[in-house]
Scaffold this motif. Structure first.
Motif, short mmCIF file in Angstrom:
data_model
loop_
_atom_site.label_atom_id
_atom_site.label_comp_id
_atom_site.label_asym_id
_atom_site.label_seq_id
_atom_site.Cartn_x
_atom_site.Cartn_y
_atom_site.Cartn_z
N LEU A 189 -13.17 -0.99 -27.68
CA LEU A 189 -14.64 -0.93 -27.68
C LEU A 189 -15.13 0.41 -28.21
CD1 LEU A 189 -17.27 -2.32 -26.92
CD2 LEU A 189 -17.07 -1.34 -24.65
N ARG A 190 -14.45 1.48 -27.80
CA ARG A 190 -14.87 2.82 -28.21
C ARG A 190 -14.67 3.02 -29.71
NH1 ARG A 190 -17.92 6.12 -28.23
NH2 ARG A 190 -17.59 8.34 -28.22
N GLN A 226 -17.57 1.52 -31.41
CA GLN A 226 -18.76 2.37 -31.34
C GLN A 226 -18.67 3.52 -32.34
OE1 GLN A 226 -18.61 3.28 -27.13
NE2 GLN A 226 -20.28 1.87 -26.69
N ILE A 286 -16.98 3.64 -35.18
CA ILE A 286 -17.17 3.19 -36.56
C ILE A 286 -18.64 2.93 -36.81
CG2 ILE A 286 -16.72 1.26 -38.12
CD1 ILE A 286 -13.90 1.17 -36.78
N ASN A 287 -19.29 2.38 -35.80
CA ASN A 287 -20.71 2.09 -35.96
C ASN A 287 -21.54 3.35 -36.17
OD1 ASN A 287 -22.77 0.13 -36.10
ND2 ASN A 287 -23.49 0.91 -34.13
N PRO A 347 -24.29 -2.59 -36.27
CA PRO A 347 -23.83 -2.91 -34.92
C PRO A 347 -23.44 -4.37 -34.73
CG PRO A 347 -26.18 -2.36 -34.93
CD PRO A 347 -25.64 -2.00 -36.26
N LEU A 348 -24.26 -5.26 -35.26
CA LEU A 348 -24.01 -6.67 -35.05
C LEU A 348 -22.61 -7.06 -35.54
CD1 LEU A 348 -25.85 -8.80 -33.88
CD2 LEU A 348 -26.41 -9.51 -36.18
N PHE A 372 -19.56 -5.05 -33.65
CA PHE A 372 -19.27 -5.54 -32.30
C PHE A 372 -18.81 -6.99 -32.32
CE2 PHE A 372 -22.09 -1.91 -31.48
CZ PHE A 372 -21.10 -1.12 -30.94
N ALA A 381 -15.13 -6.57 -32.92
CA ALA A 381 -14.46 -6.13 -31.68
C ALA A 381 -14.34 -7.30 -30.71
CB ALA A 381 -15.23 -4.97 -31.05
N GLY A 382 -15.43 -8.06 -30.58
CA GLY A 382 -15.41 -9.22 -29.70
C GLY A 382 -14.36 -10.22 -30.13
#
Lengths: 223, 215, 269
Positions: free
Chosen positions: B170-171, B174, B176-177, B183-184, B187, B190-191
């Motif tokens: 998750l980190r 974040q 890379i974002n 973001p969409l 994430f 990642a999801g």
């Protein structure tokens, strides 16, 4: 062996206890609300799951699958910052509530599905032959029995929701128990003291919830 | 058309993050399974004497994991213990897993009929032999689905270690974002990682379960 | 027999002596050969990751310089804003090179060097927000990075307004996203960071809003509170960075501007 250079400072934690207890109330009703909405959605998903419409069934299966296979933290973050990129801005609290509710609904659907197997099909047929509509049979005959079977899993889910509301802090929520505690440590850096007290409050909340649910379950289902 | 600034380097970075997530999960499950099995047997065999143990384990189930991470992390610095946040991460997750695994194992052991154990003993098996050759295999079968669910839960909960400064899946997303501001998409990827790993584990689990039921 | 006693006494004195003359952090760093710097890596241009996800930025270079002067290898430990002081307390890092404001509240917990950098604050806001002065921000929803100097200050201000709200986020990126997506009307941010954010071209709807009349925010290197030897070294190191021109050089590299003065006015430090 250990050199304790650290001096505990509990006084300011005691002074700020009212703010933390206010936060605990927000934590509690957020969890409760997420459960109420979650149960309604789960019952809907359950009937979608059992419907003959492929689209409805896929939505229900997809919902449960995503809720089970991705972290709640990611979901909440996604709801807040991911949807925000679309222009769909929701508040920190709404993102938290939506994330927790999404999970509750997903997990409860599975629990209900298991519970439903324990309600014999013959009961529905009996209800229908007594002149009830399919909806009436579902809401008046099946659901009351189902609730009795799944009461214990619902209690567990409620406690899960209570603990998971602590994730609101990652999207800027600052008035629930975790958020209030975090804000207080930001000012003082007394991390251990504040979080130890927060842990006790969460524990008490969880145990009270469990106790009340036990009592309620005993009263409700002791026929 | 769809365009992104996400590079192959970013994907490698994400995979590194995912690997940390997997390592954390594996170590936590190792701790959780060993202690959970031990405590589960103790809880099933001596229900009254082990009430203090049950109480302690229950505390770990009744306090948010996020707070457990923060508390152990600051407690170890207070006593001057030099362990890395990664260690804090898998120890906290491991203890949490042990608390949950205890209940799963206890349920499994209690599902073994008492008469079966008595039969084993009357055939001349020692208490240890009975535990190892009769009770454990049957209890394991009962407990397996719960254990698998626990593993998936631990993997998802490992996302919380980002709070104590561990760079996991998750980190990394974040991070890379921060550079590409999508973001969409980030994430979502990642999801997808979590989803695919969880899904694969539960499929393998289902297969194993079927084999266990058959033999 | 007496030889044995003498030896035992000698050994125990050696042991006791070695614990009494305990090596301090500065010795530890030099003998371990590694300097662990806590750096915030979502705070460009002070700290961020490049296309290969390697750490870059003013603070990263500053840490490298410091390690070089100590004759050890630098190790960049990524630290989020709210985690900086906990990271020091838990000995995950030797020094925080992370834009840490030297507030008195923090000085109760950690030890600060002299300032190594200075920040001015502006509002980061959207083009159409209508916020043209600090006065205009009154009653609006304001964001900042949780646990920072400016967050503590802004939260106080919002409370005194009696209207609007304050939100703290976990990172600079979350804060920028919150403004960009409209979760808050504006954020209290460091002017140089805002300039870099807008310069990246990733946020076309954002502008650098009005300057906020907070006093200049001096930021310092932070270490464990009792490490006077290390603090003393750091003070001299910062002084040398300025007088050798390295500070101005690094500032130019990352901000393309004249470096601000680190003098705190008519007072001794």
């Amino acid at each position: 062996m250990f050199d304790f250079k650290y001096r505990f400072q509990w006084r300011q934690v005691i002074n700020n206890l009212p703010a933390m207890l206010d936060g605990a109330w927000i934590t509690f009703y957020t969890a409760l609300l997420s459960m109420v909405i979650g149960i309604v959605i789960a019952l809907t998903l359950l009937s979608m799951r059992r419907s003959n419409n492929v689209a409805l069934r896929s939505v229900a299966i997809g919902w449960v699958s995503v809720a089970r296979n991705t972290p709640a933290l990611l979901q909440i973050y996604f709801l807040y910052f991911g949807l925000g990129a679309f222009g769909a801005t929701i508040s920190s609290w709404a993102a938290l509530l939506a994330g927790i509710t999404f999970n509750n609904a997903g997990y409860l659907t599975e629990n209900f599905r298991g519970g439903l197997r324990a309600v014999p099909e013959t009961q529905t047929r009996a209800a229908r032959s007594l002149g009830m509509t399919s909806f009436q049979a579902y809401t008046r005959v099946v659901i009351p029995q189902l609730l009795r079977i799944v009461f214990y899993p619902i209690t567990n889910q409620m406690i899960w929701a209570l603990l998971m509301t602590s994730l609101g802090v990652v999207v800027g929520l600052n008035n629930d128990l975790m958020g209030a505690t975090k804000a207080l440590t930001d000012l003082s850096y007394r991390t251990f003291e504040y979080f130890a007290v927060a842990a006790i409050i969460y524990y008490v909340l969880a145990k009270l919830t469990f106790g009340v649910a036990r009592l309620a379950g005993w009263k409700l289902f002791s026929y | 058309m769809f365009s992104t600034d996400l590079t192959s380097n970013d994907l490698i970075f994400l995979v590194q993050g995912a690997w940390v997530t997997i390592e954390l999960t594996a170590l936590a499950m190792l701790i959780g399974t060993v202690f959970g099995t031990l405590f589960g047997f103790v809880r099933a065999s001596f229900p009254t004497a082990s009430i203090p143990l049950a109480f302690v384990l229950d505390v770990f189930r009744s306090v948010p994991l996020l707070i457990q991470f923060v508390l152990l992390n600051s407690a170890k610095s207070i006593v001057g213990l030099k362990i890395s946040p990664f260690t804090v991460g898998y120890v906290v997750l491991g203890v949490y897993a042990a608390a949950l695994c205890t209940e799963i194992v206890r349920g499994g052991v209690l599902a073994v009929p008492k008469s079966l154990r008595l039969a084993a003993r009357s055939l001349g098996l020692t208490s240890l032999q009975d535990t190892l050759h009769i009770t454990l295999p049957i209890a394991a079968r009962v407990a397996f689905p719960g254990w698998l669910n626990l593993m998936l839960a631990v993997m998802k909960d490992s996302a919380l270690v980002t709070w104590i400064g561990i760079i996991e899946l998750l980190r990394t997303a974040q991070q890379i974002n921060t550079r590409i501001n999508e973001p969409l998409f980030v994430f979502f990827i990642a999801g997808l990682f979590y989803y695919v790993v969880s899904w694969a584990v539960s499929q393998l689990g289902n297969q194993a379960e079927r084999r266990l039921q058959n033999d | 027999m007496s030889m044995k006693y003498a030896l035992a006494i000698g050994v125990s004195m050696l042991v006791l002596g070695s614990t009494a003359a305990k090596a301090d952090k500065l010795d530890d760093i030099i003998s371990s050969g590694t300097l662990r710097c806590g750096v915030v890596l979502d705070f460009p241009p002070m700290g961020s990751r490049d296309g290969n996800n390697n750490p870059v930025g003013f603070d990263v270079d500053y840490c490298n310089d410091l390690a070089k002067s100590l004759g050890v290898a630098p190790e960049i430990v990524e630290t989020q804003f709210p985690d900086r002081i906990p990271a020091l307390m838990s000995d995950r890092v030797d020094v925080v090179v992370g834009s840490t404001s030297d507030t008195l509240e923090r000085a109760k917990t950690v030890g600060f060097s002299i300032p190594y950098f200075a920040f001015e604050y502006v509002l980061l806001t959207k083009k159409d927000s209508g916020i043209n002065s600090w006065e205009d921000a009154k009653g609006k929803n304001i964001g900042a990075i949780s646990g920072t100097f400016e967050a503590v200050q802004a939260e106080k201000d919002v409370k005194s307004w009696g209207a609007g709200s304050f939100k703290g986020y976990q990172s600079q990126n979350d804060t920028i996203l919150a403004v960009d997506q409209g979760h808050v009307d504006a954020s209290v941010s460091v002017s140089s960071v805002v300039a870099a954010t807008i310069g990246s071209g990733k946020f076309p709807s954002l502008i650098m809003g009005p300057k906020i009349p907070y006093p200049t925010d001096y930021v310092a290197l932070a270490v464990a509170r009792e490490e006077y030897g290390l603090i003393n070294y750091l003070n001299l190191f910062i002084n040398q960075q300025v007088r050798t021109g390295r500070y101005a050089e690094l500032y130019k590299k990352y901000f393309s501007a004249e470096a601000p003065s680190l003098m705190t006015g008519a007072v001794y430090r």
